[in-house]
Write an enzyme that holds these catalytic residues in place. Sequence first.
Site, mmCIF file in Angstrom:
data_model
loop_
_atom_site.group_PDB
_atom_site.id
_atom_site.type_symbol
_atom_site.label_atom_id
_atom_site.label_comp_id
_atom_site.label_asym_id
_atom_site.label_seq_id
_atom_site.Cartn_x
_atom_site.Cartn_y
_atom_site.Cartn_z
ATOM 1 N N TYR A 13 15.287 30.870 7.511
ATOM 2 C CA TYR A 13 14.135 31.742 8.058
ATOM 3 C C TYR A 13 14.049 31.959 9.514
ATOM 4 C CZ TYR A 13 11.717 31.469 3.390
ATOM 5 O OH TYR A 13 11.357 31.553 1.992
ATOM 6 N N LYS A 22 0.945 -1.257 -0.028
ATOM 7 C CA LYS A 22 -0.027 -0.140 0.177
ATOM 8 C C LYS A 22 0.908 1.211 -0.003
ATOM 9 C CE LYS A 22 -0.202 0.036 5.034
ATOM 10 N NZ LYS A 22 -0.957 -0.391 6.285
HETATM 11 C C1 LIG Z 1 -0.044 -1.397 7.001
HETATM 12 C C2 LIG Z 1 -0.714 -2.764 7.219
HETATM 13 C C3 LIG Z 1 0.092 -3.636 7.554
HETATM 14 C C4 LIG Z 1 1.776 -3.653 7.473
HETATM 15 O O1 LIG Z 1 2.152 -3.343 8.797
HETATM 16 P P1 LIG Z 1 3.723 -3.249 9.022
HETATM 17 O O2 LIG Z 1 3.849 -2.769 10.374
HETATM 18 O O3 LIG Z 1 4.155 -2.277 7.892
HETATM 19 O O4 LIG Z 1 4.246 -4.559 8.994
HETATM 20 C C5 LIG Z 1 -0.383 -4.919 8.044
HETATM 21 N N1 LIG Z 1 -1.769 -5.057 8.257
HETATM 22 C C6 LIG Z 1 -2.683 -4.031 7.887
HETATM 23 C C7 LIG Z 1 -3.956 -4.243 8.117
HETATM 24 C C8 LIG Z 1 -2.119 -2.772 7.763
HETATM 25 O O5 LIG Z 1 -2.870 -1.777 7.562
#
Ligand SMILES: *Cc1c(COP(=O)(O)O)cnc(C)c1O
Length: 392
Positions: A269, A38
């Site tokens: 800044y 994702k």
């Molecule tokens: C993003 C996500 C993961 C992966 O988690 P990590 O800590 O990056 O391994 C697993 N399960 C769900 C439901 C997620 O949203």
Amino acid sequence: MTRPSPAEIVVDVAAIRHNVRRLREIVGPEVAMMTVVKADGYGHGLAAAAQAARDAGATWLGVATLEEARTVRATGDTGRLLCWLTVPGEDYRAVLEADVDVTAYSVAELDEIRAAAREVGVRARVQLKVDTGLSRGGSPAEDWPTLVAAARQAETDGDVVVTGVWSHLAASDDPLHPANDAQEKAFVAALAVAEEAGLRPEVRHLANSAAAILRPSARFDLVRCGIASYGLDPAPGETPADIGLVPAMTARARLALVKPVQAGDGVSYGHTWIADRATTVGLVPVGYADGVPRHGSNVAEVYAEGARRPIRGRVCMDQFVIDLGPSSAAGPGDEVVLFGTGACGEPTATDWAAAVGTINYEIVTRIGGRFARVTVDSEAVQDGDTEGGAGA
Ligand SMILES: *Cc1c(COP(=O)(O)O)cnc(C)c1O
């Protein structure tokens, strides 16, 4: 002649393959691997991450949204793929036709999936998510028996097949947190309810990266590994260093300008840093619009001219200033590594996260903007086997 990029993110797909293989070794052959891709593969590029994960034996890929699932399929990927985050009224038809597993948190969601399955004439592959204590997505425990019964009925009616039951942990990066035990117990109870109702899911799963590594009892049939697949520590201070994950992303830039400042000169800044001696500063041509955290002002470090160099003054939208020291021989065009594997002394994304008060996930998913993204394969044989630089 190729001209140097002002700033680029270099992603080594060999590192992703290595990490996925290591994680598979850690969880053992009985546990299926889902690599979570994702958020554009945690900023590494969805297509490259998906391919690397498959090459390294990931049976499953995981994404949040339907659009991400369609994007994975558009790369030509045909393996098992789960998505888990939708809002009412979304169009499930394309993903169901593309053999994507979708997740239902509620009967209303299940009904939408059933309707779409009928429209396109397929049996939807559905996974049911139960909330075991994160209080985020998933069916509340009190609604679970109703959801499970509705799903069983949908199976009997020929609209769906329930392929999985799953949940997500609240504190897996803190192995001694009492929520871990409580959620595992609640999950086992929810599985029993599903079984009782006649469901026979292919996969039952609970663990993300931290739990996959640190908590064997949470592995069940499958683990969903995101951050660790990219070589970043899911639980700094808890994960054993010797598991040998390799960060896959390096962010680097070229100095736009190098110049002296005098003692008493204010930098960037607001003059939040005043030179306490004469020194040399370098101008790095990326800023918060490119995902360099503004909270890195005066606290984060980069690697340049053979050593770590502090950021001086505020990180601006397009640029920031580093302190190269009084005797610097650096010049414009020289390389600055913002973060990388750490193997040459450069900071890691985890170091940046510690400096700015966040987690490494946020560093790699937000870096982008005007950085060019280049995908390389450090294991590829010579001669043009470097994978094409997909622009970010
Ligand atoms: C993003 C996500 C993961 C992966 O988690 P990590 O800590 O990056 O391994 C697993 N399960 C769900 C439901 C997620 O949203």
